[in-house]
Design a protein around this motif. Structure first.
Motif, mmCIF file in Angstrom:
data_model
loop_
_atom_site.group_PDB
_atom_site.id
_atom_site.type_symbol
_atom_site.label_atom_id
_atom_site.label_comp_id
_atom_site.label_asym_id
_atom_site.label_seq_id
_atom_site.Cartn_x
_atom_site.Cartn_y
_atom_site.Cartn_z
ATOM 1 N N TYR B 121 0.836 -1.206 0.000
ATOM 2 C CA TYR B 121 0.000 0.000 0.000
ATOM 3 C C TYR B 121 0.873 1.260 0.000
ATOM 4 O O TYR B 121 0.379 2.362 0.155
ATOM 5 C CB TYR B 121 -0.901 0.033 1.235
ATOM 6 N N LEU B 123 3.095 2.339 2.254
ATOM 7 C CA LEU B 123 3.161 3.101 3.498
ATOM 8 C C LEU B 123 4.585 3.522 3.834
ATOM 9 O O LEU B 123 4.796 4.376 4.663
ATOM 10 C CB LEU B 123 2.632 2.258 4.666
ATOM 11 N N SER B 165 -6.805 -6.374 6.176
ATOM 12 C CA SER B 165 -7.650 -5.508 5.357
ATOM 13 C C SER B 165 -7.795 -4.116 5.969
ATOM 14 O O SER B 165 -8.332 -3.218 5.339
ATOM 15 C CB SER B 165 -9.015 -6.154 5.122
ATOM 16 N N ILE B 167 -5.095 -2.406 7.141
ATOM 17 C CA ILE B 167 -3.782 -1.764 7.162
ATOM 18 C C ILE B 167 -3.796 -0.328 6.663
ATOM 19 O O ILE B 167 -3.258 0.563 7.295
ATOM 20 C CB ILE B 167 -2.766 -2.620 6.370
ATOM 21 N N ALA B 168 -4.435 -0.116 5.538
ATOM 22 C CA ALA B 168 -4.411 1.238 4.981
ATOM 23 C C ALA B 168 -5.590 2.062 5.498
ATOM 24 O O ALA B 168 -5.859 3.135 4.971
ATOM 25 C CB ALA B 168 -4.430 1.179 3.459
ATOM 26 N N ASP B 169 -6.260 1.553 6.529
ATOM 27 C CA ASP B 169 -7.393 2.255 7.113
ATOM 28 C C ASP B 169 -8.386 2.710 6.039
ATOM 29 O O ASP B 169 -8.693 3.900 5.931
ATOM 30 C CB ASP B 169 -6.883 3.465 7.913
ATOM 31 N N PRO B 170 -8.889 1.755 5.259
ATOM 32 C CA PRO B 170 -9.756 2.139 4.148
ATOM 33 C C PRO B 170 -11.115 2.635 4.651
ATOM 34 O O PRO B 170 -11.603 2.159 5.673
ATOM 35 C CB PRO B 170 -9.925 0.841 3.363
#
Ligand SMILES: Nc1ncnc2c1ncn2[C@@H]1O[C@H](COP(=O)(O)OP(=O)(O)OP(=O)(O)O)[C@@H](O)[C@H]1O
Ligand SMILES: [Mg+2]
Lengths: 285, 345
Positions: B121, B123, B165, B167-170
């Motif tokens: 992603y 980061l 799911s 991780i990228a704070d969707p």
């Protein structure tokens, strides 16, 4: 009571811009970064499966020892008229190729594993090019096989292999081996994509094992019955072995080098797009 | 603010006044069998919709289509305003999915899995590590963090999968049966996490076969069966369709039953002469008191009293027309009463 299971953050590590749906960037730099991450994954898979390392290193070494010490004496006399060299010098280039192909076959199992478990769905849900997952396995396979090959050459030197190659010839030999590994790896990827289960994919190993036997790896094709002779002369492994053998031990190469390159590049050109299409098909349904 | 997605490097600002998750007329067939037959869904930003349905209803298929994992044959779908069919990469940037089956790498450790996904992603190395640490801590996986996932239990795997799911704070998350196979404690914990996500403004589409789960968690519930949404509303609204709360009384003698019947004199009264039972709809504690007061005026003795609340099970069985697993229900289960009420209505 639930607090024992779920802990709430003390400090926030949530990515700042995630909510905005943007990423720091796309393009070549990130493509390389993605590739690196997945190559690291591929290498970890290799390092964490000792049995595959044993298969790809120990087995070829054992074969080499067997051919040199058990059959070597008998074969040396039998092939003298076509290959007047010490048998160890004759057989090592063949074993090197065998090693390279053997390690590549593991890629088929890795690819099938990814496709048949849910892992591929995780990668597909990420904003990355999915084929990088395959690239990770391909590069890991190259690294694994070249490492195994180096080990096999090391053992070969210990048991009396005496290459006559110059630095340039070594470099050319390594190049030829790398090209062969790349070709075998991509064929392996194709098998991995076709196979439905890892067990099915491991069947590829037998195919790979078979090819070098009916080539010039262990005995010159001239000494084989005519049908096998014809096959051995005209299959891709033989010119590659002849090229590597010529570069390392000074036997005549003739047009083997060109044939070797033509075989490898030809197979790559055929197999890579088919794999690509198959991969796309299997990841979009 | 969350409705507006600003893409870097582009001057376009995409206002998404529509729902965070939107689908209309979704169709999907495998070979000749239609699996989705025109699914319509809308989930407003910051809310949770539970997609409830029996095995094979099309829940997973719907979720996989909305999360770009599966192509579809007809209809349209957008996530945060991005078209699922035409802008899959944009969709992938704003959503996370926890599928029905774990999608973690068995060979890697839990931590390696999370860091790897964080890095994919983009980061950055340090940020990906920090985020992995936080999530491992949050999901109680610290002790197992450096073990291969192969050695994890089913529940640990599910937690790791959910962590992956997040991780990228969707802003949009799909959860396909997130608590299937979890023990009661882990389920509670998972519910807490999910509630926390909604509280922080995440839009969630959750599928479940657990009627209680939908009731507990979701703002709205959509019931799916044979690839169609057959009901959509708040849990309360759906229950309303089946009936309200009912007070049920049992008696020892026919005379008592008759006397009670006269004493109550209300319209909505169910009388079961054989079982010596009657039931009446009650709108709340006050009405319960009224009923009992009315009974107190006459000399009858009730042997049993039961207040039954319709559950989503009732909704489910009612809507899907499936046979109840508990048979004809001569004994007074809470569900049976509610269904009788619905039949009478
Ligand atoms: N790849 C496929 N090929 C053929 N049929 C499929 C495929 N995937 C799903 N189906 C069919 O589509 C229907 C819906 O499947 P789906 O997985 O969406 O159900 P579900 O509601 O998630 O069920 P469950 O509660 O069991 O997970 C089922 O009848 C299933 O057999
Ligand atoms: Mg499902």
């Amino acid at each position: 009571m639930n607090a024992t299971l779920i802990h709430h953050d003390t400090h926030d590590t949530r990515p700042e811009n995630a909510r905005a749906g943007s990423r720091p960037g796309t393009g070549a730099r990130w493509l390389a970064s993605d590739a690196l991450v997945l190559i690291t994954r591929g290498l970890r898979h290799t390092l964490r499966s000792p049995d595959s390392m044993i298969t790809s290193v120990a087995l070829p070494i054992m074969l080499m020892l067997m051919f040199v010490y058990v059959f070597g004496g008998a074969i040396e006399g039998g092939i003298e008229h076509v290959a007047p060299v010490a048998y160890v010098d004759y057989v090592v280039p063949g074993v090197i190729l065998l090693t390279a192909g053997f390690g590549a076959a593991i890629t088929a199992i890795n690819v099938t594993n990814d496709m048949s478990t849910g892992v591929i769905d995780r990668f597909r849900s990420l904003p990355i090019g999915n084929w990088i997952v395959v690239l990770g396995h391909v590069v890991a396979s190259l690294a694994r096989n070249l490492f195994a090959t180096a080990l096999v050459v090391g053992v070969a030197l210990l048991i009396g292999f005496r290459p006559t190659a110059s630095v340039l010839e070594w470099a050319a030999a390594i190049g030829a081996i790398t090209l062969f590994v790349l070709m075998m790896t991509w064929v392996s990827v194709l098998f991995g994509l076709i196979a439905k289960t890892p067990d099915g994919a491991s069947g590829f190993t037998f195919f790979v094992l078979f090819l070098p036997y009916v080539s010039s790896a262990f005995v010159p094709p001239e000494t084989m019955p005519s049908v096998l002779h014809g096959f051995a002369e005209h299959q891709p492994v033989t010119p590659i072995i002849e090229t590597v053998r010529g570069l390392l031990t000074g036997t005549p190469i003739g047009n083997s080098a060109w044939l070797a390159i033509a075989w490898c590049v030809g197979i790559l050109v055929l197999v890579m797009p088919i794999s690509g299409r198959l991969f796309r098909r299997r990841t979009t349904s | 603010m969350e409705n507006t997605v600003i893409r870097e490097g582009m001057a376009t600002v995409k206002p998404t006044r529509q729902a965070a998750i939107h689908a209309s007329g979704l169709r999907k067939s495998f070979k000749d069998s239609a699996v989705l037959d025109g699914v319509d869904l809308d989930v407003d930003t910051g809310t949770m919709l539970a997609l409830l349905g029996p095995n094979g209803a099309g829940k997973t298929t719907t979720v996989r289509i909305l999360s770009t994992l599966l192509p579809f044959d007809g209809g349209e779908a957008t996530i945060s305003g991005y078209d699922v069919a035409c802008e899959p990469d944009e969709v992938r940037r704003v959503m996370g999915i926890t599928g029905q089956y774990a999608t973690v790498d068995e060979v890697l450790t839990g931590r390696e899995n999370l860091v790897m996904i964080g890095r994919l992603y983009h980061l950055g190395k340090a940020a990906a590590r920090a985020r992995a640490d936080t999530l491992l801590h949050q999901f109680d996986l610290v002790d197992a963090a450096d073990r291969a996932v192969r050695t994890y239990s089913g529940g640990m795997r599910r937690r790791l999968d959910l962590a992956a799911s997040l991780i990228a704070d969707p802003p949009v998350i799909f959860l396909d049966e997130p608590t299937t196979g979890l023990d009661p404690r882990s389920r509670q914990a998972m519910w807490d996490v999910i509630r926390g996500l909604v509280a922080s403004g995440t839009t969630i589409l959750l599928t479940t076969q657990y009627l209680e789960e939908a009731d507990q968690l979701a703002d709205r519930v959509a019931v799916i069966d044979h690839g169609r949404i057959i009901a959509d509303g708040t849990a309360a609204e759906l229950k309303q369709r089946v009936g309200t709360e009912r007070l049920e009384l049992s008696f020892e003698h026919t005379a008592d039953l008759a006397a009670a019947r006269t004493a109550l004199g209300v319209e909505d009264l169910h009388v079961d002469e054989e079982a010596l039972r009657l039931s009446t709809a009650v709108g709340g504690p006050d009405e319960v008191r009224d009923v009992l007061n009315a009974l107190g005026q006459v000399p009858v003795r009730a042997t049993d009293l039961q207040l039954s609340r319709p559950t989503l099970d009732d909704v489910f069985f009612d809507l899907t027309g499936q046979a109840r697993p508990d048979g004809d229900g001569t004994r007074t289960t809470a569900r049976a009463v509610a269904t009788e009420g619905a039949d009478a209505a």
